[in-house]
Design a protein around this motif. Structure first.
Motif, PDB file in Angstrom:
ATOM      1  N   UNK A   1      49.939  38.730  53.924  1.00  0.00           N
ATOM      2  CA  UNK A   1      49.755  37.517  53.139  1.00  0.00           C
ATOM      3  C   UNK A   1      48.746  36.621  53.869  1.00  0.00           C
ATOM      4  N   UNK A   2      47.472  36.998  53.766  1.00  0.00           N
ATOM      5  CA  UNK A   2      46.413  36.290  54.489  1.00  0.00           C
ATOM      6  C   UNK A   2      46.322  34.812  54.117  1.00  0.00           C
ATOM      7  N   UNK A   3      46.717  34.470  52.906  1.00  0.00           N
ATOM      8  CA  UNK A   3      46.637  33.076  52.461  1.00  0.00           C
ATOM      9  C   UNK A   3      47.531  32.156  53.292  1.00  0.00           C
ATOM     10  N   UNK A   4      48.556  32.726  53.921  1.00  0.00           N
ATOM     11  CA  UNK A   4      49.477  31.910  54.719  1.00  0.00           C
ATOM     12  C   UNK A   4      49.059  31.807  56.178  1.00  0.00           C
ATOM     13  N   UNK A   5      48.100  32.632  56.608  1.00  0.00           N
ATOM     14  CA  UNK A   5      47.665  32.605  58.002  1.00  0.00           C
ATOM     15  C   UNK A   5      46.895  31.320  58.282  1.00  0.00           C
ATOM     16  N   UNK A   6      47.228  30.678  59.410  1.00  0.00           N
ATOM     17  CA  UNK A   6      46.491  29.466  59.765  1.00  0.00           C
ATOM     18  C   UNK A   6      47.251  28.582  60.722  1.00  0.00           C
ATOM     19  N   UNK A   7      46.686  27.403  60.932  1.00  0.00           N
ATOM     20  CA  UNK A   7      47.285  26.419  61.830  1.00  0.00           C
ATOM     21  C   UNK A   7      47.973  25.340  60.999  1.00  0.00           C
ATOM     22  N   UNK A   8      49.205  25.018  61.367  1.00  0.00           N
ATOM     23  CA  UNK A   8      50.009  24.034  60.652  1.00  0.00           C
ATOM     24  C   UNK A   8      50.532  23.003  61.643  1.00  0.00           C
ATOM     25  N   UNK A   9      50.411  21.727  61.283  1.00  0.00           N
ATOM     26  CA  UNK A   9      50.897  20.645  62.130  1.00  0.00           C
ATOM     27  C   UNK A   9      52.206  20.104  61.561  1.00  0.00           C
ATOM     28  N   UNK A  10      53.197  19.934  62.439  1.00  0.00           N
ATOM     29  CA  UNK A  10      54.491  19.406  62.024  1.00  0.00           C
ATOM     30  C   UNK A  10      54.316  17.923  61.701  1.00  0.00           C
ATOM     31  N   UNK A  11      54.687  17.544  60.465  1.00  0.00           N
ATOM     32  CA  UNK A  11      54.482  16.158  60.036  1.00  0.00           C
ATOM     33  C   UNK A  11      55.628  15.255  60.489  1.00  0.00           C
TER      34      UNK A  11
ATOM     35  N   UNK B   1      58.077  14.043  58.964  1.00  0.00           N
ATOM     36  CA  UNK B   1      59.407  14.410  58.472  1.00  0.00           C
ATOM     37  C   UNK B   1      59.937  15.675  59.140  1.00  0.00           C
ATOM     38  N   UNK B   2      59.136  16.280  60.039  1.00  0.00           N
ATOM     39  CA  UNK B   2      59.585  17.472  60.757  1.00  0.00           C
ATOM     40  C   UNK B   2      59.350  18.761  60.005  1.00  0.00           C
ATOM     41  N   UNK B   3      58.453  18.736  59.021  1.00  0.00           N
ATOM     42  CA  UNK B   3      58.233  19.919  58.198  1.00  0.00           C
ATOM     43  C   UNK B   3      56.789  20.401  58.277  1.00  0.00           C
ATOM     44  N   UNK B   4      56.594  21.653  57.845  1.00  0.00           N
ATOM     45  CA  UNK B   4      55.272  22.203  57.609  1.00  0.00           C
ATOM     46  C   UNK B   4      55.269  22.707  56.172  1.00  0.00           C
ATOM     47  N   UNK B   5      54.100  22.810  55.586  1.00  0.00           N
ATOM     48  CA  UNK B   5      53.991  23.255  54.202  1.00  0.00           C
ATOM     49  C   UNK B   5      53.178  24.543  54.156  1.00  0.00           C
ATOM     50  N   UNK B   6      53.821  25.632  53.708  1.00  0.00           N
ATOM     51  CA  UNK B   6      53.183  26.941  53.623  1.00  0.00           C
ATOM     52  C   UNK B   6      52.911  27.304  52.171  1.00  0.00           C
ATOM     53  N   UNK B   7      51.879  28.125  51.919  1.00  0.00           N
ATOM     54  CA  UNK B   7      51.591  28.549  50.544  1.00  0.00           C
ATOM     55  C   UNK B   7      52.772  29.294  49.923  1.00  0.00           C
ATOM     56  N   UNK B   8      53.044  28.999  48.695  1.00  0.00           N
ATOM     57  CA  UNK B   8      54.046  29.660  47.852  1.00  0.00           C
ATOM     58  C   UNK B   8      55.498  29.319  48.173  1.00  0.00           C
ATOM     59  N   UNK B   9      55.786  28.812  49.362  1.00  0.00           N
ATOM     60  CA  UNK B   9      57.187  28.450  49.648  1.00  0.00           C
ATOM     61  C   UNK B   9      57.351  26.969  49.961  1.00  0.00           C
ATOM     62  N   UNK B  10      56.270  26.254  49.975  1.00  0.00           N
ATOM     63  CA  UNK B  10      56.242  24.802  50.146  1.00  0.00           C
ATOM     64  C   UNK B  10      56.748  24.372  51.525  1.00  0.00           C
ATOM     65  N   UNK B  11      57.538  23.279  51.572  1.00  0.00           N
ATOM     66  CA  UNK B  11      57.929  22.678  52.843  1.00  0.00           C
ATOM     67  C   UNK B  11      59.104  23.391  53.499  1.00  0.00           C
ATOM     68  N   UNK B  12      58.990  23.518  54.824  1.00  0.00           N
ATOM     69  CA  UNK B  12      60.063  24.106  55.626  1.00  0.00           C
ATOM     70  C   UNK B  12      60.340  23.167  56.795  1.00  0.00           C
ATOM     71  N   UNK B  13      61.595  22.820  56.993  1.00  0.00           N
ATOM     72  CA  UNK B  13      62.011  21.976  58.122  1.00  0.00           C
ATOM     73  C   UNK B  13      61.951  22.810  59.398  1.00  0.00           C
TER      74      UNK B  13
END
Length: 191
Positions: free
Chosen positions: A56-66, A68-80
């Motif tokens: 799932x190449x679309x999900x590969x990348x760098x994510x910063x914890x916001x 609220x303590x979450x990150x947002x990934x393609x297709x599954x949205x926010x994860x704590x």
């Protein structure tokens, strides 16, 4: 005679005042900063994660914890993710992709991209914000800030650290392990 006693009394009061002022300053009067909890590092707001999802190449990348303590990934949205280890985050992402029917057998790799910076203030040559490196000590942090100034109290420093959501201030020495987000203050020495 009374004028001499008066001058002596004023001198004693001035000395006592400077001694009490000296004992109030610096990190010497603080309790030691609690050691970081053992085990793996736990992610917090401001940390950046490098995530790779197999197939799932679309999900590969760098994510910063916001905030609220979450990150947002393609297709599954926010994860704590706040408070989780890198391994626990990977498992949580795999479970989300599996339960939503996007991937049957997801394989997720989570690594730190950049953890929260630490700060060095006070009697150092270049105070400021610095990139955190795993396992660094107060001495390494002060060295990154250009070392002590000639006025610095090199015996102990003050560290402000967030532990379980609240700020704790304590004394540290050069061998104390630094954590992401720590604020290290080097005081001026009293002669």
């Amino acid at each position: 005679m009374s004028q001499m006693l008066r001058k002596t009394g004023l001198l004693i009061l001035a000395l006592l005042g400077s001694l009490s002022l000296a004992s109030c300053g610096g990190a010497g009067s603080l309790a030691s900063i609690p050691a970081p909890p053992g085990g793996e590092y736990r992610v917090n707001t401001g940390d950046s994660l490098q995530i790779a999802v197999q197939d799932l190449d679309a999900a590969d990348g760098e994510y910063t914890v916001d905030d609220s303590g979450t990150i947002s990934l393609p297709m599954i949205k926010e994860i704590e993710v706040r408070g989780l280890t890198f391994r626990e985050i990977g498992t949580k992402i795999e479970d989300q992709y599996r339960s939503s029917g996007i991937l049957n057998a997801p394989v997720v790799n989570v690594q730190p991209a950049a953890l929260r910076p630490y700060y060095v203030l006070g009697e150092v040559n270049r105070p400021g914000e610095f990139e955190y490196r795993q396992g660094m000590t107060v001495l390494a942090a002060i060295s990154a800030a250009g070392g002590y100034t000639y006025r610095a109290d090199t015996k102990a420093v003050e560290v402000t650290r967030t532990i379980e959501g609240r700020e704790v201030v304590g004394r540290a020495d050069e061998t104390t392990v630094v954590q992401p987000g720590d604020r290290i203050r080097v005081f001026e020495r009293w002669f």
